[in-house]
Design an enzyme around this catalytic site. Sequence first.
Site, PDB file in Angstrom:
ATOM      1  N   ASN A 235      33.970  11.762   1.215  1.00 60.93           N
ATOM      2  CA  ASN A 235      34.896  12.397   2.166  1.00 60.93           C
ATOM      3  C   ASN A 235      36.309  12.589   1.610  1.00 60.93           C
ATOM      4  OD1 ASN A 235      35.247   9.629   2.345  1.00 60.93           O
ATOM      5  ND2 ASN A 235      35.663   9.636   4.538  1.00 60.93           N
TER       6      ASN A 235
ATOM      7  N   GLU B  92      35.092  -1.485   1.793  1.00 57.72           N
ATOM      8  CA  GLU B  92      35.842  -0.674   2.757  1.00 57.72           C
ATOM      9  C   GLU B  92      34.807   0.170   3.477  1.00 57.72           C
ATOM     10  OE1 GLU B  92      39.128  -0.628   3.219  1.00 57.72           O
ATOM     11  OE2 GLU B  92      39.950  -1.581   1.434  1.00 57.72           O
TER      12      GLU B  92
HETATM   13  P1  NAP Z   1      27.416   5.922   1.816  1.00 57.17           P
HETATM   14  O1  NAP Z   1      26.192   6.660   2.104  1.00 57.17           O
HETATM   15  O2  NAP Z   1      27.455   4.466   2.066  1.00 57.17           O
HETATM   16  O3  NAP Z   1      27.761   6.225   0.278  1.00 57.17           O
HETATM   17  C1  NAP Z   1      28.907   5.705  -0.350  1.00 57.17           C
HETATM   18  C2  NAP Z   1      28.615   5.528  -1.817  1.00 57.17           C
HETATM   19  O4  NAP Z   1      27.604   4.530  -1.981  1.00 57.17           O
HETATM   20  C3  NAP Z   1      28.071   6.783  -2.492  1.00 57.17           C
HETATM   21  O5  NAP Z   1      28.574   6.846  -3.799  1.00 57.17           O
HETATM   22  C4  NAP Z   1      26.582   6.518  -2.479  1.00 57.17           C
HETATM   23  O6  NAP Z   1      25.865   7.244  -3.449  1.00 57.17           O
HETATM   24  C5  NAP Z   1      26.543   5.043  -2.776  1.00 57.17           C
HETATM   25  N1  NAP Z   1      25.305   4.373  -2.411  1.00 57.17           N
HETATM   26  C6  NAP Z   1      24.378   4.742  -1.495  1.00 57.17           C
HETATM   27  N2  NAP Z   1      23.368   3.838  -1.477  1.00 57.17           N
HETATM   28  C7  NAP Z   1      23.659   2.889  -2.398  1.00 57.17           C
HETATM   29  C8  NAP Z   1      23.006   1.706  -2.845  1.00 57.17           C
HETATM   30  N3  NAP Z   1      21.846   1.291  -2.331  1.00 57.17           N
HETATM   31  N4  NAP Z   1      23.588   0.980  -3.826  1.00 57.17           N
HETATM   32  C9  NAP Z   1      24.762   1.359  -4.363  1.00 57.17           C
HETATM   33  N5  NAP Z   1      25.435   2.477  -3.974  1.00 57.17           N
HETATM   34  C10 NAP Z   1      24.900   3.220  -2.990  1.00 57.17           C
HETATM   35  O7  NAP Z   1      28.661   6.513   2.620  1.00 57.17           O
HETATM   36  P2  NAP Z   1      29.115   8.039   2.724  1.00 57.17           P
HETATM   37  O8  NAP Z   1      28.246   8.705   3.702  1.00 57.17           O
HETATM   38  O9  NAP Z   1      29.246   8.640   1.370  1.00 57.17           O
HETATM   39  O10 NAP Z   1      30.593   7.882   3.271  1.00 57.17           O
HETATM   40  C11 NAP Z   1      30.904   7.853   4.601  1.00 57.17           C
HETATM   41  C12 NAP Z   1      31.177   6.425   5.070  1.00 57.17           C
HETATM   42  O11 NAP Z   1      32.258   5.875   4.306  1.00 57.17           O
HETATM   43  C13 NAP Z   1      31.635   6.359   6.488  1.00 57.17           C
HETATM   44  O12 NAP Z   1      31.017   5.287   7.170  1.00 57.17           O
HETATM   45  C14 NAP Z   1      33.137   6.106   6.377  1.00 57.17           C
HETATM   46  O13 NAP Z   1      33.716   5.490   7.498  1.00 57.17           O
HETATM   47  C15 NAP Z   1      33.180   5.257   5.170  1.00 57.17           C
HETATM   48  N6  NAP Z   1      34.532   5.278   4.579  1.00 57.17           N
HETATM   49  C16 NAP Z   1      35.302   4.160   4.676  1.00 57.17           C
HETATM   50  C17 NAP Z   1      36.581   4.158   4.156  1.00 57.17           C
HETATM   51  C18 NAP Z   1      37.445   2.922   4.253  1.00 57.17           C
HETATM   52  O14 NAP Z   1      38.438   2.852   3.534  1.00 57.17           O
HETATM   53  N7  NAP Z   1      37.110   1.957   5.093  1.00 57.17           N
HETATM   54  C19 NAP Z   1      37.075   5.290   3.527  1.00 57.17           C
HETATM   55  C20 NAP Z   1      36.267   6.428   3.442  1.00 57.17           C
HETATM   56  C21 NAP Z   1      34.990   6.401   3.967  1.00 57.17           C
HETATM   57  P3  NAP Z   1      25.255   8.701  -3.061  1.00 57.17           P
HETATM   58  O15 NAP Z   1      26.417   9.571  -2.910  1.00 57.17           O
HETATM   59  O16 NAP Z   1      24.380   9.051  -4.205  1.00 57.17           O
HETATM   60  O17 NAP Z   1      24.492   8.513  -1.789  1.00 57.17           O
END
Ligand code: NAP
Length: 467
Positions: free
Chosen positions: A149, A248
């Site tokens: 994002n 995070e």
């Molecule tokens: P996500 O699906 O959890 O993916 C985040 C990262 O983790 C991606 O690089 C993803 O790779 C990787 N990943 C997925 N499965 C994994 C596994 N089993 N082992 C290691 N890495 C893995 O989250 P998203 O949909 O990209 O992002 C949206 C989420 O991020 C929302 O919940 C949002 O609130 C949160 N967010 C939080 C913050 C904060 O500072 N608190 C900031 C921004 C976003 P792939 O891309 O290949 O799936």
Amino acid sequence: MADTGRALIGAEWREADGTFTVYAPATGQPLGEVADCGPELTARAVDAAAEAFPAWRAMPAHERADLMRAAARELAARAETIGAIMTAEQGKPLAEATGEVLSGADHLLWAAEETRRLYGETVPGAHADNRIWLLPEPVGVVAGITPWNFPVSMITRKLGPALAAGCTVVLKPAELTPLSAIAVAEAFVAAGLPAGVFNLVTTSRPAEFGAVVMADPRVRKVSFTGSTEVGRELIRQSAQDVKRLSVELGGHAPVLVFPDADPVAAARAVARSKFLNAGQACTAPNRIYVHSSLAAAFTAELVRRAEAAELGPLIDERAVAKVTRHVEDALARGATALTGGRASGGRGTSYPATVLSGVTDDMLICREETFGPVAPVLEFDDCDTVVARANATPYGLTAYVWTNDLNRTIRIAEELQFGMVTVNGGPLAPPQAPFGGVKSSGYGREGGHHGVADYLEYKYLSVGLGR
Ligand code: NAP
């Protein structure tokens, strides 16, 4: 746009055995092919980071700072080019994307300055012939995992403090936005960063990357930003090696607009934070509690702002499906769409800015993170119980309060169970402030000296003086 994106491992831009395709959410058209690194290349990246660590750690702070400043300059100079790449692969408007790159450069600059302030401590000795010091030391090789994002700032928020602390980094960007990450890595190479200090591993097999870095004892810390679901899995995996972790995670931000607030100013700020990045932000307001005496003025302004908002597409079809499910559930349970409320249809993955009134706490949209441009408005009359409603979520990232009453400001800020509380304003993530959540929104902080401390160990050195 790059035809083929390669991984940066040590000094080399490496191809992998295979590639994966990156698509533009606005058109569904392919943008490029990117190296699909497997476990072998991830391990090579850890090798490179481990080899680079001793020299990077030993480098005088001002020299590390010089290199980081050069990287920040390179990034800022490329803001428009990288912004255009980000707009193409992530979908946010160009001005937002360019602004994100400049803010990423600013975070690097701030962290560069912080290298010169990595002070230790002297504490009183245990007896007359004893001296005790705390020595800050970098934790070691760090693995970073980032979401799509904010494809640049999520990376620089990890790189800045990690490099400032003297750590070397292996970073895996999101699969949907690797081209922005490659452009960041190019800026670092152009700035003359030593080989292996920053390694970039692109892959379509995130779990394999996670397994390699979690199992490798040379990786001393994993810093993850993403969903709570994946965060939980990484926390489980980190137990094996007792690996240090920062997570995070997701959010479900409440907004509380009290009867003494300015409803129009509040609605404008809520619109800005809600529709930024088409609502795909962890800090986006998800439950907007407005005192019933202000509800009409507030919603009228919010609708006006929603109808004027410039939105990019959502990241993919799944995102549109989730937003649709939340809105349909709310409408079926009695909410009203004052504007928007239905996917735009046609090419791409657009969803219009939507304002829902008559929302209640039991609706799906009040329990799950929507990650889309939908503003759910809930009215309240009882100022004493609304904080408990705001706290009734497993998440605890950020909350917003609108009031001009000093007593209320302080009391409510203390009662809110969130890592960040903003009074009379929108989300701010300046480099000097520690960004992060509590509860299921994770632990660890990014930004400020607390963020750098997340990449340091304080070694306790006790020296006995001979007579
Ligand atoms: P996500 O699906 O959890 O993916 C985040 C990262 O983790 C991606 O690089 C993803 O790779 C990787 N990943 C997925 N499965 C994994 C596994 N089993 N082992 C290691 N890495 C893995 O989250 P998203 O949909 O990209 O992002 C949206 C989420 O991020 C929302 O919940 C949002 O609130 C949160 N967010 C939080 C913050 C904060 O500072 N608190 C900031 C921004 C976003 P792939 O891309 O290949 O799936």
